[in-house]
Write a protein that holds these residues in place. Structure first.
Motif, PDB file in Angstrom:
ATOM      1  N   ARG A  78     -72.837 -65.997  40.270  1.00 44.51           N
ATOM      2  CA  ARG A  78     -73.349 -67.343  39.993  1.00 44.51           C
ATOM      3  C   ARG A  78     -73.260 -67.673  38.503  1.00 44.51           C
ATOM      4  O   ARG A  78     -72.846 -68.769  38.119  1.00 44.51           O
ATOM      5  CB  ARG A  78     -74.801 -67.449  40.447  1.00 44.51           C
ATOM      6  CG  ARG A  78     -74.987 -67.476  41.929  1.00 44.51           C
ATOM      7  CD  ARG A  78     -76.462 -67.483  42.257  1.00 44.51           C
ATOM      8  NE  ARG A  78     -76.701 -67.571  43.688  1.00 44.51           N
ATOM      9  CZ  ARG A  78     -77.890 -67.386  44.244  1.00 44.51           C
ATOM     10  NH1 ARG A  78     -78.944 -67.104  43.483  1.00 44.51           N
ATOM     11  NH2 ARG A  78     -78.038 -67.482  45.551  1.00 44.51           N
ATOM     12  N   THR A  82     -70.963 -70.640  36.927  1.00 43.13           N
ATOM     13  CA  THR A  82     -71.688 -71.731  36.266  1.00 43.13           C
ATOM     14  C   THR A  82     -71.235 -71.894  34.822  1.00 43.13           C
ATOM     15  O   THR A  82     -70.963 -73.015  34.366  1.00 43.13           O
ATOM     16  CB  THR A  82     -73.215 -71.475  36.312  1.00 43.13           C
ATOM     17  OG1 THR A  82     -73.624 -71.402  37.675  1.00 43.13           O
ATOM     18  CG2 THR A  82     -73.980 -72.570  35.604  1.00 43.13           C
ATOM     19  N   THR A 114     -66.781 -75.225  41.450  1.00 38.30           N
ATOM     20  CA  THR A 114     -68.117 -75.654  41.879  1.00 38.30           C
ATOM     21  C   THR A 114     -68.326 -75.341  43.360  1.00 38.30           C
ATOM     22  O   THR A 114     -69.392 -74.865  43.760  1.00 38.30           O
ATOM     23  CB  THR A 114     -68.314 -77.155  41.608  1.00 38.30           C
ATOM     24  OG1 THR A 114     -68.129 -77.396  40.204  1.00 38.30           O
ATOM     25  CG2 THR A 114     -69.682 -77.630  42.033  1.00 38.30           C
ATOM     26  N   ASN A 118     -71.019 -72.769  45.141  1.00 38.17           N
ATOM     27  CA  ASN A 118     -71.879 -73.116  46.280  1.00 38.17           C
ATOM     28  C   ASN A 118     -71.816 -72.064  47.383  1.00 38.17           C
ATOM     29  O   ASN A 118     -72.797 -71.857  48.090  1.00 38.17           O
ATOM     30  CB  ASN A 118     -71.509 -74.491  46.836  1.00 38.17           C
ATOM     31  CG  ASN A 118     -71.873 -75.614  45.888  1.00 38.17           C
ATOM     32  OD1 ASN A 118     -72.765 -75.497  45.076  1.00 38.17           O
ATOM     33  ND2 ASN A 118     -71.157 -76.717  45.990  1.00 38.17           N
ATOM     34  N   TRP A 123     -75.814 -73.506  42.210  1.00 34.39           N
ATOM     35  CA  TRP A 123     -75.711 -74.953  42.051  1.00 34.39           C
ATOM     36  C   TRP A 123     -75.688 -75.264  40.568  1.00 34.39           C
ATOM     37  O   TRP A 123     -76.055 -74.453  39.734  1.00 34.39           O
ATOM     38  CB  TRP A 123     -76.881 -75.659  42.732  1.00 34.39           C
ATOM     39  CG  TRP A 123     -78.204 -75.303  42.144  1.00 34.39           C
ATOM     40  CD1 TRP A 123     -78.857 -75.940  41.126  1.00 34.39           C
ATOM     41  CD2 TRP A 123     -79.021 -74.181  42.493  1.00 34.39           C
ATOM     42  NE1 TRP A 123     -80.027 -75.290  40.828  1.00 34.39           N
ATOM     43  CE2 TRP A 123     -80.163 -74.207  41.652  1.00 34.39           C
ATOM     44  CE3 TRP A 123     -78.912 -73.164  43.436  1.00 34.39           C
ATOM     45  CZ2 TRP A 123     -81.169 -73.259  41.731  1.00 34.39           C
ATOM     46  CZ3 TRP A 123     -79.926 -72.217  43.502  1.00 34.39           C
ATOM     47  CH2 TRP A 123     -81.027 -72.275  42.674  1.00 34.39           C
ATOM     48  N   LEU A 124     -75.242 -76.466  40.277  1.00 34.99           N
ATOM     49  CA  LEU A 124     -75.179 -76.916  38.894  1.00 34.99           C
ATOM     50  C   LEU A 124     -76.239 -77.968  38.658  1.00 34.99           C
ATOM     51  O   LEU A 124     -76.521 -78.787  39.530  1.00 34.99           O
ATOM     52  CB  LEU A 124     -73.803 -77.517  38.589  1.00 34.99           C
ATOM     53  CG  LEU A 124     -72.636 -76.544  38.679  1.00 34.99           C
ATOM     54  CD1 LEU A 124     -71.324 -77.290  38.575  1.00 34.99           C
ATOM     55  CD2 LEU A 124     -72.738 -75.512  37.582  1.00 34.99           C
ATOM     56  N   THR A 125     -76.812 -77.972  37.495  1.00 31.77           N
ATOM     57  CA  THR A 125     -77.731 -79.019  37.080  1.00 31.77           C
ATOM     58  C   THR A 125     -77.028 -79.815  36.003  1.00 31.77           C
ATOM     59  O   THR A 125     -76.644 -79.257  34.972  1.00 31.77           O
ATOM     60  CB  THR A 125     -79.034 -78.419  36.522  1.00 31.77           C
ATOM     61  OG1 THR A 125     -79.603 -77.589  37.519  1.00 31.77           O
ATOM     62  CG2 THR A 125     -80.010 -79.493  36.130  1.00 31.77           C
TER      63      THR A 125
END
Length: 135
Positions: A78, A82, A114, A118, A123-125
């Motif tokens: 992750r 990211t 991305t 998943n 997840w991306l912020t």
């Protein structure tokens, strides 16, 4: 953080997809070694750890059953994905997609990475997104 990561169960083809994404990040980070050696080396090390962890899980999964990823392998996967997406979207890393980048519209490479993120429950912020408790 590593001990608190909830394990994720994925299929063998999805594990292969994540390994391929991590390999792509290694390629991208290698291209950045001259510009920011410490950052690139950190990402390469974490990506290598994630690839080794996924490879070991794939090797032990003789029946091609869904596999559960947890601990360091999950966190490193992750984190690496990211960090790569963030660097590509901010222009800190050179993108290899050969598409014209437009604000707010991810290119094929960023969209793919991305989606791969998943797969492992990441997840991306976005920078403009409000924190959960502020919504």
């Amino acid at each position: 953080m590593i001990a608190q990561a909830e394990p994720v169960t994925i299929t063998v083809p999805d594990a292969g997809r994540v390994v391929a994404a991590l390999g792509m990040v290694c390629k991208l980070a290698t291209d950045e070694v001259d510009k920011d050696p410490a950052d690139a080396a950190g990402i390469l090390t974490d990506a290598a750890d994630a690839i080794v962890g996924l490879g070991a899980l794939l090797k032990s999964n003789g029946d091609a059953l869904p596999m559960t990823i947890g601990g360091r392998t999950l966190v490193y996967s992750r984190t690496v994905l990211t960090r790569a997406v963030e660097r590509l979207t901010t222009g800190a890393w050179m993108c290899t997609c050969r598409e014209a980048h437009q604000p707010g519209k991810p290119c094929t490479l960023v969209s793919g990475l991305t989606a791969d993120l998943n797969v492992v429950g990441g997840w991306l912020t976005m920078a403009e997104e409000q924190r959960g408790d502020d919504r």
